[in-house]
Design a protein around this motif. Structure first.
Motif, PDB file in Angstrom:
ATOM      1  N   ILE A  11       0.831  -1.204   0.000  1.00 58.70           N
ATOM      2  CA  ILE A  11       0.000   0.000   0.000  1.00 58.70           C
ATOM      3  C   ILE A  11       0.864   1.251   0.000  1.00 58.70           C
ATOM      4  CG2 ILE A  11      -1.718   1.326   1.296  1.00 58.70           C
ATOM      5  CD1 ILE A  11      -2.741  -1.367   2.371  1.00 58.70           C
ATOM      6  N   SER A  12       1.830   1.296   0.911  1.00 60.89           N
ATOM      7  CA  SER A  12       2.673   2.483   0.983  1.00 60.89           C
ATOM      8  C   SER A  12       3.963   2.190   1.739  1.00 60.89           C
ATOM      9  CB  SER A  12       1.936   3.631   1.690  1.00 60.89           C
ATOM     10  OG  SER A  12       1.667   3.284   3.035  1.00 60.89           O
ATOM     11  N   ALA A  13       4.935   3.033   1.489  1.00 64.89           N
ATOM     12  CA  ALA A  13       6.188   3.033   2.240  1.00 64.89           C
ATOM     13  C   ALA A  13       6.437   4.486   2.605  1.00 64.89           C
ATOM     14  CB  ALA A  13       7.323   2.469   1.401  1.00 64.89           C
ATOM     15  N   ASN A  14       6.454   4.789   3.898  1.00 67.29           N
ATOM     16  CA  ASN A  14       6.538   6.170   4.363  1.00 67.29           C
ATOM     17  C   ASN A  14       7.785   6.419   5.190  1.00 67.29           C
ATOM     18  OD1 ASN A  14       3.930   6.868   3.340  1.00 67.29           O
ATOM     19  ND2 ASN A  14       3.066   5.699   5.036  1.00 67.29           N
ATOM     20  N   ASN A  15       8.266   7.672   5.132  1.00 68.89           N
ATOM     21  CA  ASN A  15       9.383   8.148   5.960  1.00 68.89           C
ATOM     22  C   ASN A  15      10.641   7.297   5.803  1.00 68.89           C
ATOM     23  OD1 ASN A  15       7.733  10.198   7.076  1.00 68.89           O
ATOM     24  ND2 ASN A  15       6.838   8.673   8.450  1.00 68.89           N
ATOM     25  N   LEU A  16      10.892   6.799   4.600  1.00 66.98           N
ATOM     26  CA  LEU A  16      12.075   5.980   4.359  1.00 66.98           C
ATOM     27  C   LEU A  16      13.334   6.838   4.358  1.00 66.98           C
ATOM     28  CD1 LEU A  16      10.753   3.754   1.442  1.00 66.98           C
ATOM     29  CD2 LEU A  16      10.962   3.128   3.859  1.00 66.98           C
ATOM     30  N   GLU A  17      14.447   6.202   4.692  1.00 69.53           N
ATOM     31  CA  GLU A  17      15.741   6.865   4.612  1.00 69.53           C
ATOM     32  C   GLU A  17      15.966   7.308   3.173  1.00 69.53           C
ATOM     33  OE1 GLU A  17      20.466   5.715   5.023  1.00 69.53           O
ATOM     34  OE2 GLU A  17      18.943   4.264   5.593  1.00 69.53           O
ATOM     35  N   ASP A  18      16.362   8.557   2.970  1.00 73.63           N
ATOM     36  CA  ASP A  18      16.604   9.084   1.629  1.00 73.63           C
ATOM     37  C   ASP A  18      17.984   8.644   1.164  1.00 73.63           C
ATOM     38  OD1 ASP A  18      16.685  10.431  -0.756  1.00 73.63           O
ATOM     39  OD2 ASP A  18      16.384  12.417   0.110  1.00 73.63           O
ATOM     40  N   VAL A  19      18.024   7.648   0.284  1.00 75.38           N
ATOM     41  CA  VAL A  19      19.304   7.124  -0.201  1.00 75.38           C
ATOM     42  C   VAL A  19      19.721   7.784  -1.516  1.00 75.38           C
ATOM     43  CG1 VAL A  19      19.022   4.903   0.968  1.00 75.38           C
ATOM     44  CG2 VAL A  19      18.205   5.174  -1.379  1.00 75.38           C
ATOM     45  N   ARG A  20      18.914   8.721  -1.961  1.00 77.44           N
ATOM     46  CA  ARG A  20      19.207   9.449  -3.191  1.00 77.44           C
ATOM     47  C   ARG A  20      19.105  10.931  -2.880  1.00 77.44           C
ATOM     48  NH1 ARG A  20      17.085   7.912  -9.118  1.00 77.44           N
ATOM     49  NH2 ARG A  20      18.560   9.250 -10.173  1.00 77.44           N
ATOM     50  N   LYS A  24      14.323  12.716  -6.677  1.00 79.00           N
ATOM     51  CA  LYS A  24      13.290  12.020  -5.916  1.00 79.00           C
ATOM     52  C   LYS A  24      13.505  10.505  -6.026  1.00 79.00           C
ATOM     53  CE  LYS A  24       8.326  11.534  -5.574  1.00 79.00           C
ATOM     54  NZ  LYS A  24       7.026  11.906  -6.109  1.00 79.00           N
ATOM     55  N   MET A  25      13.303   9.795  -4.924  1.00 80.22           N
ATOM     56  CA  MET A  25      13.477   8.338  -4.925  1.00 80.22           C
ATOM     57  C   MET A  25      12.333   7.666  -5.678  1.00 80.22           C
ATOM     58  SD  MET A  25      15.045   7.098  -1.268  1.00 80.22           S
ATOM     59  CE  MET A  25      13.488   7.005  -0.485  1.00 80.22           C
ATOM     60  N   LYS A  26      12.653   6.615  -6.423  1.00 78.30           N
ATOM     61  CA  LYS A  26      11.682   5.754  -7.090  1.00 78.30           C
ATOM     62  C   LYS A  26      11.838   4.377  -6.449  1.00 78.30           C
ATOM     63  CE  LYS A  26      12.145   8.326 -11.342  1.00 78.30           C
ATOM     64  NZ  LYS A  26      12.676   8.310 -12.703  1.00 78.30           N
ATOM     65  N   VAL A  27      10.963   4.072  -5.488  1.00 77.18           N
ATOM     66  CA  VAL A  27      11.104   2.878  -4.663  1.00 77.18           C
ATOM     67  C   VAL A  27      10.286   1.723  -5.251  1.00 77.18           C
ATOM     68  CG1 VAL A  27      10.731   1.925  -2.351  1.00 77.18           C
ATOM     69  CG2 VAL A  27      11.477   4.305  -2.622  1.00 77.18           C
ATOM     70  N   SER A 115      15.215   0.674  10.939  1.00 77.64           N
ATOM     71  CA  SER A 115      15.708   1.778  10.146  1.00 77.64           C
ATOM     72  C   SER A 115      14.657   2.871  10.207  1.00 77.64           C
ATOM     73  CB  SER A 115      15.919   1.288   8.705  1.00 77.64           C
ATOM     74  OG  SER A 115      16.451   2.303   7.913  1.00 77.64           O
ATOM     75  N   GLN A 116      14.723   3.765   9.296  1.00 73.98           N
ATOM     76  CA  GLN A 116      13.727   4.814   9.226  1.00 73.98           C
ATOM     77  C   GLN A 116      12.593   4.340   8.318  1.00 73.98           C
ATOM     78  OE1 GLN A 116      15.428   8.557   8.142  1.00 73.98           O
ATOM     79  NE2 GLN A 116      13.482   9.400   7.483  1.00 73.98           N
ATOM     80  N   GLY A 117      11.362   4.597   8.710  1.00 76.80           N
ATOM     81  CA  GLY A 117      10.242   4.349   7.835  1.00 76.80           C
ATOM     82  C   GLY A 117       9.389   3.151   8.192  1.00 76.80           C
ATOM     83  N   ALA A 118       8.294   3.048   7.459  1.00 80.58           N
ATOM     84  CA  ALA A 118       7.325   1.973   7.681  1.00 80.58           C
ATOM     85  C   ALA A 118       6.760   1.518   6.347  1.00 80.58           C
ATOM     86  CB  ALA A 118       6.197   2.464   8.585  1.00 80.58           C
ATOM     87  N   LEU A 119       6.432   0.232   6.275  1.00 83.15           N
ATOM     88  CA  LEU A 119       5.850  -0.370   5.080  1.00 83.15           C
ATOM     89  C   LEU A 119       4.463  -0.884   5.434  1.00 83.15           C
ATOM     90  CD1 LEU A 119       6.254  -1.359   2.131  1.00 83.15           C
ATOM     91  CD2 LEU A 119       7.086  -3.492   3.107  1.00 83.15           C
ATOM     92  N   ARG A 120       3.456  -0.451   4.671  1.00 85.33           N
ATOM     93  CA  ARG A 120       2.075  -0.897   4.903  1.00 85.33           C
ATOM     94  C   ARG A 120       1.684  -1.863   3.799  1.00 85.33           C
ATOM     95  NH1 ARG A 120      -2.056  -0.773   7.908  1.00 85.33           N
ATOM     96  NH2 ARG A 120      -4.178  -0.597   7.160  1.00 85.33           N
ATOM     97  N   LEU A 121       1.208  -3.046   4.226  1.00 91.07           N
ATOM     98  CA  LEU A 121       0.778  -4.103   3.303  1.00 91.07           C
ATOM     99  C   LEU A 121      -0.670  -4.466   3.579  1.00 91.07           C
ATOM    100  CD1 LEU A 121       3.671  -6.691   3.832  1.00 91.07           C
ATOM    101  CD2 LEU A 121       3.482  -5.050   1.982  1.00 91.07           C
ATOM    102  N   SER A 122      -1.358  -4.899   2.548  1.00 91.33           N
ATOM    103  CA  SER A 122      -2.627  -5.587   2.759  1.00 91.33           C
ATOM    104  C   SER A 122      -2.443  -6.974   2.161  1.00 91.33           C
ATOM    105  CB  SER A 122      -3.797  -4.853   2.108  1.00 91.33           C
ATOM    106  OG  SER A 122      -3.722  -4.927   0.712  1.00 91.33           O
ATOM    107  N   TYR A 123      -3.113  -7.939   2.730  1.00 85.75           N
ATOM    108  CA  TYR A 123      -2.988  -9.294   2.228  1.00 85.75           C
ATOM    109  C   TYR A 123      -4.269 -10.063   2.481  1.00 85.75           C
ATOM    110  CZ  TYR A 123      -2.073 -10.468   7.116  1.00 85.75           C
ATOM    111  OH  TYR A 123      -2.179 -10.617   8.463  1.00 85.75           O
TER     112      TYR A 123
END
Length: 146
Positions: A11-20, A24-27, A115-123
């Motif tokens: 669904i989403s990935a929020n507040n991830l560490e900016d590795v670029r 803008k990051m394309k995750v 790490s920094q951030g969160a991943l939201r999944l639905s299943y």
């Protein structure tokens, strides 16, 4: 062989560490189940994925769902972090919620620390079904885990 259909959507990935730092990051995500590297699939975050897994894998705490996050770059993709969760816990959580589907948020990890951030999944888990292993392998082109 007794199997279940397993649908997963990032669904989403929020507040991830900016590795670029410049653009803008394309995750995107790579999904791996049961520790089988040949079963790894690269999935854009806005797409829906479907797999078929054996009932024994659903009921085993050692069968892990792993979702790894990467940043697409011209000079080579960069690792951001990942989540690990036992399939049994996902199944039990969905069943406790009154059905076989749910959504959860996981902290993104890099190594053994959050790490920094969160991943939201639905299943969603489908009902049990008896499926011929050979037929299943042909029909889902590599996503069969029965």
């Amino acid at each position: 062989m007794e199997c279940r259909k397993f649908d997963i959507t990032v669904i989403s990935a929020n507040n991830l560490e900016d590795v670029r730092k410049i653009c803008k990051m394309k995750v995107y995500a790579r999904v791996l189940m049961g520790g089988r590297s040949e079963m790894e699939k690269r999935t854009p975050v806005d797409k829906h994925s479907e797999l078929h897994i054996s009932e024994s894998m659903v009921q085993n705490y050692n069968t892990m769902l792993v979702v790894k996050l990467y940043c697409k770059r011209t000079l080579g993709d960069r690792y951001i972090g990942e989540i690990h969760t036992p399939m049994k816990e996902l199944f039990d959580c969905a069943r406790a919620g009154g059905g076989l589907s749910t959504g959860l948020t996981f902290p993104v990890q890099k190594g053994y620390v959050n790490s920094q951030g969160a991943l939201r999944l639905s299943y969603r888990f489908g009902e049990k079904a008896m499926i011929d292993k050979k037929l299943l392998a042909e029909s889902v082109a590599g996503w069969s885990l029965c």
